[in-house]
Design a protein around this motif. Sequence first.
Motif, PDB file in Angstrom:
ATOM      1  N   THR A  37       0.863  -1.131  -0.157  1.00  0.00           N
ATOM      2  CA  THR A  37      -0.316  -0.356   0.530  1.00  0.00           C
ATOM      3  C   THR A  37       0.525   1.323  -0.698  1.00  0.00           C
ATOM      4  OG1 THR A  37       0.308   0.288   1.703  1.00  0.00           O
ATOM      5  CG2 THR A  37      -2.638  -1.105   1.494  1.00  0.00           C
ATOM      6  N   SER A  38       2.224   0.630   0.229  1.00  0.00           N
ATOM      7  CA  SER A  38       2.988   2.446  -0.019  1.00  0.00           C
ATOM      8  C   SER A  38       2.824   2.967  -1.321  1.00  0.00           C
ATOM      9  CB  SER A  38       4.508   1.638   0.475  1.00  0.00           C
ATOM     10  OG  SER A  38       5.342   1.023  -0.859  1.00  0.00           O
ATOM     11  N   LYS A  39       2.904   2.469  -2.456  1.00  0.00           N
ATOM     12  CA  LYS A  39       2.460   2.640  -3.874  1.00  0.00           C
ATOM     13  C   LYS A  39       1.570   2.693  -4.657  1.00  0.00           C
ATOM     14  CE  LYS A  39       7.467   1.800  -4.407  1.00  0.00           C
ATOM     15  NZ  LYS A  39       8.432   1.665  -5.249  1.00  0.00           N
ATOM     16  N   PRO A  40       0.862   3.413  -5.278  1.00  0.00           N
ATOM     17  CA  PRO A  40      -0.389   3.294  -6.204  1.00  0.00           C
ATOM     18  C   PRO A  40      -0.345   2.209  -7.032  1.00  0.00           C
ATOM     19  CG  PRO A  40       0.094   5.394  -7.071  1.00  0.00           C
ATOM     20  CD  PRO A  40       1.362   4.728  -5.848  1.00  0.00           C
ATOM     21  N   LEU A  41       0.074   2.044  -8.145  1.00  0.00           N
ATOM     22  CA  LEU A  41       0.716   0.881  -8.643  1.00  0.00           C
ATOM     23  C   LEU A  41       0.812  -0.231  -8.228  1.00  0.00           C
ATOM     24  CD1 LEU A  41       1.016   0.088 -11.708  1.00  0.00           C
ATOM     25  CD2 LEU A  41       3.262   0.342 -11.498  1.00  0.00           C
ATOM     26  N   ASN A  42       1.592  -0.741  -6.475  1.00  0.00           N
ATOM     27  CA  ASN A  42       1.481  -1.570  -5.997  1.00  0.00           C
ATOM     28  C   ASN A  42       0.345  -2.455  -5.715  1.00  0.00           C
ATOM     29  OD1 ASN A  42       3.751  -2.264  -6.790  1.00  0.00           O
ATOM     30  ND2 ASN A  42       4.868  -1.629  -4.329  1.00  0.00           N
ATOM     31  N   SER A  43      -0.789  -1.463  -5.164  1.00  0.00           N
ATOM     32  CA  SER A  43      -2.167  -1.491  -4.387  1.00  0.00           C
ATOM     33  C   SER A  43      -3.231  -1.648  -5.490  1.00  0.00           C
ATOM     34  CB  SER A  43      -2.356  -0.141  -3.986  1.00  0.00           C
ATOM     35  OG  SER A  43      -3.018  -0.243  -3.322  1.00  0.00           O
ATOM     36  N   THR A  44      -3.100  -1.449  -6.571  1.00  0.00           N
ATOM     37  CA  THR A  44      -3.816  -1.454  -7.233  1.00  0.00           C
ATOM     38  C   THR A  44      -4.014  -2.774  -8.906  1.00  0.00           C
ATOM     39  OG1 THR A  44      -3.427   1.610  -8.341  1.00  0.00           O
ATOM     40  CG2 THR A  44      -4.347  -0.755 -10.025  1.00  0.00           C
ATOM     41  N   LEU A  45      -2.481  -2.544  -8.520  1.00  0.00           N
ATOM     42  CA  LEU A  45      -2.170  -4.724  -9.183  1.00  0.00           C
ATOM     43  C   LEU A  45      -2.847  -5.669  -8.285  1.00  0.00           C
ATOM     44  CD1 LEU A  45       1.074  -3.857 -11.121  1.00  0.00           C
ATOM     45  CD2 LEU A  45      -1.582  -3.609 -12.085  1.00  0.00           C
ATOM     46  N   TYR A  46      -2.290  -5.207  -6.956  1.00  0.00           N
ATOM     47  CA  TYR A  46      -2.846  -6.295  -5.627  1.00  0.00           C
ATOM     48  C   TYR A  46      -4.051  -6.520  -5.869  1.00  0.00           C
ATOM     49  CZ  TYR A  46      -2.492  -9.165  -1.735  1.00  0.00           C
ATOM     50  OH  TYR A  46      -3.311 -10.167  -1.173  1.00  0.00           O
ATOM     51  N   GLY A  47      -4.765  -5.484  -5.800  1.00  0.00           N
ATOM     52  CA  GLY A  47      -6.391  -5.413  -6.023  1.00  0.00           C
ATOM     53  C   GLY A  47      -6.623  -6.109  -7.135  1.00  0.00           C
ATOM     54  N   GLY A  48      -5.898  -5.994  -8.296  1.00  0.00           N
ATOM     55  CA  GLY A  48      -6.633  -6.379  -9.835  1.00  0.00           C
ATOM     56  C   GLY A  48      -6.378  -8.290  -9.892  1.00  0.00           C
ATOM     57  N   LEU A  49      -5.941  -8.659  -8.926  1.00  0.00           N
ATOM     58  CA  LEU A  49      -4.835 -10.080  -9.200  1.00  0.00           C
ATOM     59  C   LEU A  49      -6.069 -10.785  -7.724  1.00  0.00           C
ATOM     60  CD1 LEU A  49      -3.359 -12.437  -9.403  1.00  0.00           C
ATOM     61  CD2 LEU A  49      -1.431 -11.494  -7.150  1.00  0.00           C
ATOM     62  N   MET A  50      -6.748 -10.213  -6.518  1.00  0.00           N
ATOM     63  CA  MET A  50      -7.283 -10.676  -5.375  1.00  0.00           C
ATOM     64  C   MET A  50      -8.571 -10.400  -6.485  1.00  0.00           C
ATOM     65  SD  MET A  50      -5.874 -11.834  -3.133  1.00  0.00           S
ATOM     66  CE  MET A  50      -4.489 -12.042  -4.286  1.00  0.00           C
ATOM     67  N   GLY A  51      -8.734  -9.387  -7.417  1.00  0.00           N
ATOM     68  CA  GLY A  51     -10.506  -9.590  -7.591  1.00  0.00           C
ATOM     69  C   GLY A  51     -10.291 -10.769  -9.056  1.00  0.00           C
ATOM     70  N   GLY A  52      -9.829 -10.792  -9.499  1.00  0.00           N
ATOM     71  CA  GLY A  52      -9.568 -11.735 -10.415  1.00  0.00           C
ATOM     72  C   GLY A  52      -9.700 -13.387  -9.549  1.00  0.00           C
ATOM     73  N   LEU A  53      -8.709 -13.715  -9.020  1.00  0.00           N
ATOM     74  CA  LEU A  53      -9.269 -14.452  -8.267  1.00  0.00           C
ATOM     75  C   LEU A  53     -10.436 -15.321  -7.799  1.00  0.00           C
ATOM     76  CD1 LEU A  53      -5.360 -15.208  -6.689  1.00  0.00           C
ATOM     77  CD2 LEU A  53      -6.123 -16.499  -8.322  1.00  0.00           C
ATOM     78  N   LEU A  54     -10.921 -13.970  -7.078  1.00  0.00           N
ATOM     79  CA  LEU A  54     -12.331 -14.065  -5.724  1.00  0.00           C
ATOM     80  C   LEU A  54     -13.010 -14.224  -7.078  1.00  0.00           C
ATOM     81  CD1 LEU A  54     -13.783 -14.017  -3.521  1.00  0.00           C
ATOM     82  CD2 LEU A  54     -14.363 -11.725  -4.215  1.00  0.00           C
ATOM     83  N   PHE A  55     -13.188 -13.479  -8.406  1.00  0.00           N
ATOM     84  CA  PHE A  55     -14.079 -14.147  -9.242  1.00  0.00           C
ATOM     85  C   PHE A  55     -14.371 -15.021  -9.685  1.00  0.00           C
ATOM     86  CE2 PHE A  55     -16.014  -9.664  -7.768  1.00  0.00           C
ATOM     87  CZ  PHE A  55     -17.337  -8.990  -8.648  1.00  0.00           C
ATOM     88  N   ASN A  56     -13.427 -15.601  -9.920  1.00  0.00           N
ATOM     89  CA  ASN A  56     -12.624 -16.360 -10.574  1.00  0.00           C
ATOM     90  C   ASN A  56     -13.796 -17.766  -9.860  1.00  0.00           C
ATOM     91  OD1 ASN A  56     -11.713 -18.333 -13.081  1.00  0.00           O
ATOM     92  ND2 ASN A  56      -9.619 -18.809 -11.998  1.00  0.00           N
ATOM     93  N   LEU A  57     -13.497 -17.300  -8.390  1.00  0.00           N
ATOM     94  CA  LEU A  57     -14.273 -19.394  -7.869  1.00  0.00           C
ATOM     95  C   LEU A  57     -15.385 -18.714  -8.297  1.00  0.00           C
ATOM     96  CD1 LEU A  57     -12.742 -17.557  -4.082  1.00  0.00           C
ATOM     97  CD2 LEU A  57     -12.748 -19.843  -5.199  1.00  0.00           C
ATOM     98  N   PHE A  58     -16.625 -18.247  -8.772  1.00  0.00           N
ATOM     99  CA  PHE A  58     -17.548 -18.356  -9.672  1.00  0.00           C
ATOM    100  C   PHE A  58     -18.251 -18.639 -10.746  1.00  0.00           C
ATOM    101  CE2 PHE A  58     -17.212 -14.919  -5.940  1.00  0.00           C
ATOM    102  CZ  PHE A  58     -18.220 -15.418  -4.659  1.00  0.00           C
ATOM    103  N   VAL A  59     -16.735 -19.016 -11.671  1.00  0.00           N
ATOM    104  CA  VAL A  59     -16.682 -19.679 -12.946  1.00  0.00           C
ATOM    105  C   VAL A  59     -16.650 -21.289 -12.503  1.00  0.00           C
ATOM    106  CG1 VAL A  59     -15.851 -20.217 -15.079  1.00  0.00           C
ATOM    107  CG2 VAL A  59     -15.832 -17.612 -13.976  1.00  0.00           C
ATOM    108  N   THR A  60     -17.986 -21.884 -13.697  1.00  0.00           N
ATOM    109  CA  THR A  60     -17.864 -23.247 -13.370  1.00  0.00           C
ATOM    110  C   THR A  60     -17.909 -24.077 -13.984  1.00  0.00           C
ATOM    111  OG1 THR A  60     -20.034 -23.152 -14.559  1.00  0.00           O
ATOM    112  CG2 THR A  60     -20.105 -23.204 -12.425  1.00  0.00           C
ATOM    113  N   SER A  61     -16.525 -25.150 -14.595  1.00  0.00           N
ATOM    114  CA  SER A  61     -15.821 -25.421 -15.806  1.00  0.00           C
ATOM    115  C   SER A  61     -17.405 -26.111 -16.138  1.00  0.00           C
ATOM    116  CB  SER A  61     -14.869 -26.824 -15.367  1.00  0.00           C
ATOM    117  OG  SER A  61     -15.292 -27.850 -14.593  1.00  0.00           O
ATOM    118  N   PRO A  62     -17.029 -27.118 -17.427  1.00  0.00           N
ATOM    119  CA  PRO A  62     -17.712 -27.179 -18.478  1.00  0.00           C
ATOM    120  C   PRO A  62     -18.118 -28.527 -18.330  1.00  0.00           C
ATOM    121  CG  PRO A  62     -16.038 -26.114 -19.817  1.00  0.00           C
ATOM    122  CD  PRO A  62     -16.100 -25.660 -18.310  1.00  0.00           C
TER     123      PRO A  62
END
Length: 66
Positions: A37-62
Motif C-alpha cells: 500500500t505504499s505505492k498506488p501501482l502496487n496497491s492497484t495491481l494487487y487489488g486486480g489480482l485478488m479481484g480476479g481470483l475472487l471472481f474466478n471462484l464463481f466460474v463453473t467448468s464445463p
Amino acid sequence: MNKKGIIITGIGVVIGLILGYAYYHYIGCLSGTCAITSKPLNSTLYGGLMGGLLFNLFVTSPKKKE
C-alpha cells in the motif's frame, strides 16, 4: 475456460483494480514502509489480482462428455 468465465474474471479484475486504488487513496500507508500500500501501482495491481481470483471462484467448468 469458456467466454463467460473470461468475462466474469475480467469484471473481477476491473473491480479489484478500482478497489485497490481506492484502498491506497483512502487508507494507504503513511510511513511508506508497507510493501503493497505504499505505492498506488502496487496497491492497484494487487487489488486486480485478488479481484480476479475472487471472481474466478464463481466460474463453473464445463461438464465433460463421456
